[in-house]
Enzyme design. Structure first.
Site, mmCIF file in Angstrom:
data_model
loop_
_atom_site.group_PDB
_atom_site.id
_atom_site.type_symbol
_atom_site.label_atom_id
_atom_site.label_comp_id
_atom_site.label_asym_id
_atom_site.label_seq_id
_atom_site.Cartn_x
_atom_site.Cartn_y
_atom_site.Cartn_z
ATOM 1 N N SER A 23 0.873 -1.189 0.000
ATOM 2 C CA SER A 23 0.000 0.000 0.000
ATOM 3 C C SER A 23 0.901 1.227 0.000
ATOM 4 O O SER A 23 2.081 1.137 0.388
ATOM 5 C CB SER A 23 -0.845 -0.008 1.277
ATOM 6 N N TYR A 71 -2.429 -0.895 10.495
ATOM 7 C CA TYR A 71 -2.331 -1.059 9.031
ATOM 8 C C TYR A 71 -0.974 -0.559 8.517
ATOM 9 O O TYR A 71 -0.289 -1.241 7.762
ATOM 10 C CB TYR A 71 -3.484 -0.297 8.379
HETATM 11 P P1 NAD Z 1 -11.370 -6.250 -0.265
HETATM 12 O O1 NAD Z 1 -11.987 -6.061 1.080
HETATM 13 O O2 NAD Z 1 -12.191 -6.010 -1.504
HETATM 14 O O3 NAD Z 1 -10.720 -7.701 -0.355
HETATM 15 C C1 NAD Z 1 -10.082 -8.304 0.737
HETATM 16 C C2 NAD Z 1 -9.968 -9.788 0.482
HETATM 17 O O4 NAD Z 1 -9.344 -10.404 1.617
HETATM 18 C C3 NAD Z 1 -11.342 -10.478 0.313
HETATM 19 O O5 NAD Z 1 -11.237 -11.506 -0.638
HETATM 20 C C4 NAD Z 1 -11.595 -11.035 1.708
HETATM 21 O O6 NAD Z 1 -12.483 -12.146 1.728
HETATM 22 C C5 NAD Z 1 -10.180 -11.456 2.109
HETATM 23 N N1 NAD Z 1 -10.032 -11.592 3.552
HETATM 24 C C6 NAD Z 1 -10.434 -10.719 4.516
HETATM 25 N N2 NAD Z 1 -10.170 -11.220 5.731
HETATM 26 C C7 NAD Z 1 -9.589 -12.437 5.541
HETATM 27 C C8 NAD Z 1 -9.100 -13.453 6.415
HETATM 28 N N3 NAD Z 1 -9.142 -13.326 7.748
HETATM 29 N N4 NAD Z 1 -8.575 -14.576 5.866
HETATM 30 C C9 NAD Z 1 -8.540 -14.734 4.530
HETATM 31 N N5 NAD Z 1 -8.977 -13.810 3.653
HETATM 32 C C10 NAD Z 1 -9.504 -12.679 4.155
HETATM 33 O O7 NAD Z 1 -10.087 -5.300 -0.249
HETATM 34 P P2 NAD Z 1 -9.222 -4.640 -1.416
HETATM 35 O O8 NAD Z 1 -9.531 -3.187 -1.404
HETATM 36 O O9 NAD Z 1 -9.289 -5.392 -2.693
HETATM 37 O O10 NAD Z 1 -7.759 -4.830 -0.781
HETATM 38 C C11 NAD Z 1 -6.899 -5.897 -1.106
HETATM 39 C C12 NAD Z 1 -5.490 -5.568 -0.629
HETATM 40 O O11 NAD Z 1 -5.082 -4.341 -1.208
HETATM 41 C C13 NAD Z 1 -5.377 -5.387 0.896
HETATM 42 O O12 NAD Z 1 -4.170 -5.942 1.347
HETATM 43 C C14 NAD Z 1 -5.374 -3.874 1.055
HETATM 44 O O13 NAD Z 1 -4.699 -3.486 2.204
HETATM 45 C C15 NAD Z 1 -4.634 -3.457 -0.201
HETATM 46 N N6 NAD Z 1 -4.894 -2.080 -0.630
HETATM 47 C C16 NAD Z 1 -6.142 -1.668 -1.018
HETATM 48 C C17 NAD Z 1 -6.333 -0.347 -1.462
HETATM 49 C C18 NAD Z 1 -7.674 0.160 -1.936
HETATM 50 O O14 NAD Z 1 -7.809 1.370 -2.221
HETATM 51 N N7 NAD Z 1 -8.687 -0.667 -2.102
HETATM 52 C C19 NAD Z 1 -5.251 0.539 -1.441
HETATM 53 C C20 NAD Z 1 -4.001 0.084 -1.037
HETATM 54 C C21 NAD Z 1 -3.831 -1.238 -0.631
#
Ligand code: NAD
Length: 251
Positions: A133, A146
């Site tokens: 991130s 985080y």
């Molecule tokens: P999301 O919530 O859409 O997806 C998260 C995924 O992780 C889902 O498939 C969920 O089922 C799974 N998950 C959650 N808890 C879990 C657990 N205990 N065990 C196994 N799986 C689990 O989130 P996203 O926005 O797609 O984020 C994905 C990654 O990208 C994360 O690591 C997040 O920190 C990072 N990220 C997201 C953004 C953003 O703007 N969306 C920005 C920077 C980084």
């Protein structure tokens, strides 16, 4: 279809960025394993679309990560993407939330990596890609767990890259800023109400306040970067942390 014959495991791929990465790898022919929570029908639909299989595992425990890796068998491409967020002043941060975020956003990657490496070493080829991130490089208030976990993930990635430097296995981070996912989109109506703002104001003045390009990345952008890292041309890229954050961390 340059990934035909390769097995890819993408954690947290039932939605958002992980699903975008899984789609991109599957489109290049990788045999893809998805993980993450969700409705049975929704998961079955994704599996059918990608020709993927799904393994159910709670990655916030070492046992869950171990069970996932035992079920997955050999993987050529490991994408650690599952993650969660919680926002609170540090002195009020619930201890169990801290533990869970560190476990899911950092320790799960340690477990999957340590268990994937022996098979990758045997084949002399592997790609480890961690979704970090912008918060692996910079901080924001109220996100202590985080930010700590994502900085840790960046450090883990660099360490692993050095240990594997001559093995044919690379390890890199992709570090998005705000990405247009259902998670982000669903925050907009509540924020409009809470702050008495228009949709445009919420997007520009709240969500994209720190992102100079004033636009979101798309999950397809992150998927395309993951695909590039899997190419032979990506073979000498290791220990890197790729910002895809519209200039956020350039400030
Ligand atoms: P999301 O919530 O859409 O997806 C998260 C995924 O992780 C889902 O498939 C969920 O089922 C799974 N998950 C959650 N808890 C879990 C657990 N205990 N065990 C196994 N799986 C689990 O989130 P996203 O926005 O797609 O984020 C994905 C990654 O990208 C994360 O690591 C997040 O920190 C990072 N990220 C997201 C953004 C953003 O703007 N969306 C920005 C920077 C980084």
């Amino acid at each position: 279809m340059f990934l035909k014959g390769k097995r890819a495991l993408v954690t947290g791929s039932t939605s958002g960025i992980g699903l975008g990465i899984a789609r991109a790898l599957a489109a290049e022919g990788a045999e893809t394993i998805i993980t993450g929570f969700g409705g049975k029908d929704e998961i079955a639909k994704i599996c059918a679309e990608l020709g993927a299989s799904h393994i159910d595992a709670d990655l916030s425990t070492a046992e869950g990560a171990e069970a996932l890796m035992a079920g997955a068998g050999h993987v050529d491409i490991l994408v650690n993407n599952a993650g969660m967020q919680f926002v609170s002043p540090v002195e009020e941060f619930p201890v169990e939330k801290w533990d869970k975020i560190i476990a899911l956003n950092l320790s799960a990657a340690f477990h999957t990596i340590r268990l994937a490496i022996p098979g990758m070493r045997q084949n002399g080829w592997g790609r480890i890609i961690n979704t970090a991130s912008a918060h692996s490089l910079t901080a924001s208030p109220f996100k202590s767990a985080y930010v700590s976990a994502k900085h840790g993930l960046a450090g883990l990635t660099k360490t692993v890259a050095l240990e594997l430097a001559q093995s044919g296995i690379t390890a890199n981070c992709i570090s998005p800023g705000y990405v247009w996912t259902p998670l982000v989109e669903n925050q907009i109506p509540d924020t409009m109400k809470a702050r008495n703002m228009t949709r445009e104001q919420v997007i520009n003045d709240v969500l994209l306040a720190g992102q100079p390009t004033k636009r979101f990345s798309h999950v397809e952008d992150i998927g395309a970067m993951a695909v590039f890292l899997c190419r032979e041309e990506g073979g000498n890229i290791t220990g890197s942390n790729f910002s895809m954050d519209g200039g956020w961390t350039a400030q």
